[in-house]
Design a protein around this motif. Structure first.
Motif, mmCIF file in Angstrom:
data_model
loop_
_atom_site.group_PDB
_atom_site.id
_atom_site.type_symbol
_atom_site.label_atom_id
_atom_site.label_comp_id
_atom_site.label_asym_id
_atom_site.label_seq_id
_atom_site.Cartn_x
_atom_site.Cartn_y
_atom_site.Cartn_z
ATOM 1 N N UNK A 18 12.047 -14.895 -3.703
ATOM 2 C CA UNK A 18 10.748 -13.899 -1.967
ATOM 3 C C UNK A 18 11.350 -12.633 -1.735
ATOM 4 N N UNK A 19 12.343 -11.888 -1.853
ATOM 5 C CA UNK A 19 13.212 -10.849 -1.410
ATOM 6 C C UNK A 19 13.568 -10.217 -2.423
ATOM 7 N N UNK A 20 13.176 -10.750 -3.676
ATOM 8 C CA UNK A 20 12.863 -9.427 -4.260
ATOM 9 C C UNK A 20 11.260 -9.069 -5.245
ATOM 10 N N UNK A 21 10.792 -10.140 -4.943
ATOM 11 C CA UNK A 21 9.293 -9.749 -4.526
ATOM 12 C C UNK A 21 9.034 -9.110 -3.573
ATOM 13 N N UNK A 22 9.701 -8.878 -2.687
ATOM 14 C CA UNK A 22 9.531 -7.432 -1.096
ATOM 15 C C UNK A 22 9.955 -6.496 -1.620
ATOM 16 N N UNK A 23 11.076 -7.009 -2.689
ATOM 17 C CA UNK A 23 11.096 -5.317 -2.740
ATOM 18 C C UNK A 23 10.710 -4.277 -3.655
ATOM 19 N N UNK A 24 10.407 -5.453 -4.500
ATOM 20 C CA UNK A 24 9.329 -5.058 -5.435
ATOM 21 C C UNK A 24 7.983 -4.038 -5.196
ATOM 22 N N UNK A 25 7.610 -4.696 -4.722
ATOM 23 C CA UNK A 25 6.021 -4.539 -3.955
ATOM 24 C C UNK A 25 6.612 -3.728 -3.070
ATOM 25 N N UNK A 26 7.362 -2.984 -2.232
ATOM 26 C CA UNK A 26 7.616 -2.171 -1.233
ATOM 27 C C UNK A 26 8.147 -0.631 -2.017
ATOM 28 N N UNK A 27 5.965 -0.320 -0.554
ATOM 29 C CA UNK A 27 5.448 0.714 -0.742
ATOM 30 C C UNK A 27 6.484 2.093 -0.435
ATOM 31 N N UNK A 28 6.214 3.544 -1.319
ATOM 32 C CA UNK A 28 6.967 4.663 -1.132
ATOM 33 C C UNK A 28 6.529 5.673 -0.275
ATOM 34 N N UNK A 29 6.726 6.229 0.717
ATOM 35 C CA UNK A 29 6.461 6.915 1.532
ATOM 36 C C UNK A 29 6.750 8.639 1.362
ATOM 37 N N UNK A 30 6.536 9.490 1.505
ATOM 38 C CA UNK A 30 6.354 10.750 1.145
ATOM 39 C C UNK A 30 7.001 10.661 2.246
ATOM 40 N N UNK A 31 7.871 12.661 2.951
ATOM 41 C CA UNK A 31 8.734 12.426 4.350
ATOM 42 C C UNK A 31 8.004 13.302 5.938
ATOM 43 N N UNK A 32 6.281 13.248 4.528
ATOM 44 C CA UNK A 32 5.315 13.681 5.964
ATOM 45 C C UNK A 32 4.478 12.133 6.006
ATOM 46 N N UNK A 33 4.520 10.670 5.694
ATOM 47 C CA UNK A 33 4.243 9.217 6.488
ATOM 48 C C UNK A 33 3.132 9.241 4.939
ATOM 49 N N UNK A 34 3.085 9.763 4.363
ATOM 50 C CA UNK A 34 1.879 9.624 2.693
ATOM 51 C C UNK A 34 2.683 9.001 2.140
ATOM 52 N N UNK A 35 1.243 8.023 1.519
ATOM 53 C CA UNK A 35 1.970 7.057 0.937
ATOM 54 C C UNK A 35 1.904 7.821 -0.848
ATOM 55 N N UNK A 36 3.023 7.199 -1.300
ATOM 56 C CA UNK A 36 2.648 7.694 -2.086
ATOM 57 C C UNK A 36 2.807 7.064 -3.925
ATOM 58 N N UNK A 37 3.392 5.525 -3.626
ATOM 59 C CA UNK A 37 3.364 4.532 -4.459
ATOM 60 C C UNK A 37 2.936 3.403 -3.699
ATOM 61 N N UNK A 38 1.693 2.429 -3.714
ATOM 62 C CA UNK A 38 1.956 1.189 -3.795
ATOM 63 C C UNK A 38 2.788 0.442 -4.128
ATOM 64 N N UNK A 39 3.709 0.495 -4.830
ATOM 65 C CA UNK A 39 5.223 -0.369 -5.385
ATOM 66 C C UNK A 39 4.385 -1.373 -6.516
ATOM 67 N N UNK A 40 5.133 -2.109 -6.878
ATOM 68 C CA UNK A 40 4.884 -2.778 -8.130
ATOM 69 C C UNK A 40 4.034 -3.635 -7.902
ATOM 70 N N UNK A 41 2.733 -3.855 -9.025
ATOM 71 C CA UNK A 41 1.791 -4.509 -8.673
ATOM 72 C C UNK A 41 2.387 -5.907 -9.140
ATOM 73 N N UNK A 42 1.954 -6.596 -8.412
ATOM 74 C CA UNK A 42 2.515 -8.195 -7.652
ATOM 75 C C UNK A 42 2.121 -9.238 -8.480
ATOM 76 N N UNK A 43 0.251 -8.348 -8.839
ATOM 77 C CA UNK A 43 -0.489 -9.736 -9.748
ATOM 78 C C UNK A 43 0.387 -9.927 -11.775
#
Length: 174
Positions: A62-87
């Motif tokens: 579960x921790x591995x899946x959660x870390x893979x799915x973790x989204x990446x944000x820029x410094x100003x809080x904008x979503x850059x990447x939604x994380x790895x697609x768990x499907x």
């Protein structure tokens, strides 16, 4: 508009992880209530070890899946990447399998301790996959796997055909 895919992936991953966490918590609650409260007279140190084993078997994938799915944000809080697609398949699918097998083993071990033997499916499948890799690498007799000729020819002809169509339309030639 360009970040819609990242937002969708982030939301789907969150839904998947939330559902998985609920299933894990419910199966743990059922096991604890059934084994410790209802069948407390047959609860031994083996069951404590089993509870710790299943908790670890839930926690690490579960921790591995959660870390893979973790989204990446820029410094100003904008979503850059939604994380790895768990499907997607691959490693995610294997981690889901470990969690689902653990749920099965934990709940069925309430009925009989012999269901713990089901855990042998995980290393058996890993051995099968590793053997397949080794067989393909070392025991193939030196021959390489070549894709079917038909597919290669079609893929090579597509750009050629598209180029001809474009030339016909735009240049009026061959």
């Amino acid at each position: 508009m360009a970040k819609q895919g990242a937002k969708k992936t982030k939301e789907e991953n969150k839904k998947r992880l939330d559902l998985l966490l609920r299933i894990i918590l419910i199966s743990n609650a059922i096991y604890i209530v059934a084994r410790m409260a209802i069948m407390h007279s047959s609860f031994t140190w083996k069951h404590w070890i089993g509870l710790m084993l299943t908790s670890a078997a839930y926690f690490f994938p579960y921790q591995q899946l959660a870390s893979m799915a973790k989204p990446v944000y820029s410094d100003n809080g904008e979503l850059l990447d939604g994380g790895f697609d768990l499907s997607t398949g691959g490693v995610c699918e294997y981690m889901y399998d470990v969690i689902y097998i653990t749920i099965f083993v934990q709940l069925m071990s309430i009925i009989s301790e012999k269901f713990w033997w089901t855990y042998l499916v995980i290393p058996a499948f890993a051995g099968y996959k590793i053997f397949g890799l080794l067989r393909g690498t070392f025991f193939s007799g030196g021959s390489e796997v070549i894709p079917p000729v038909c597919r290669v020819k079609l893929k090579m002809r597509r750009p050629e055909r598209k180029g001809r169509k474009w030339r016909r339309r735009h240049l009026g030639g061959r």
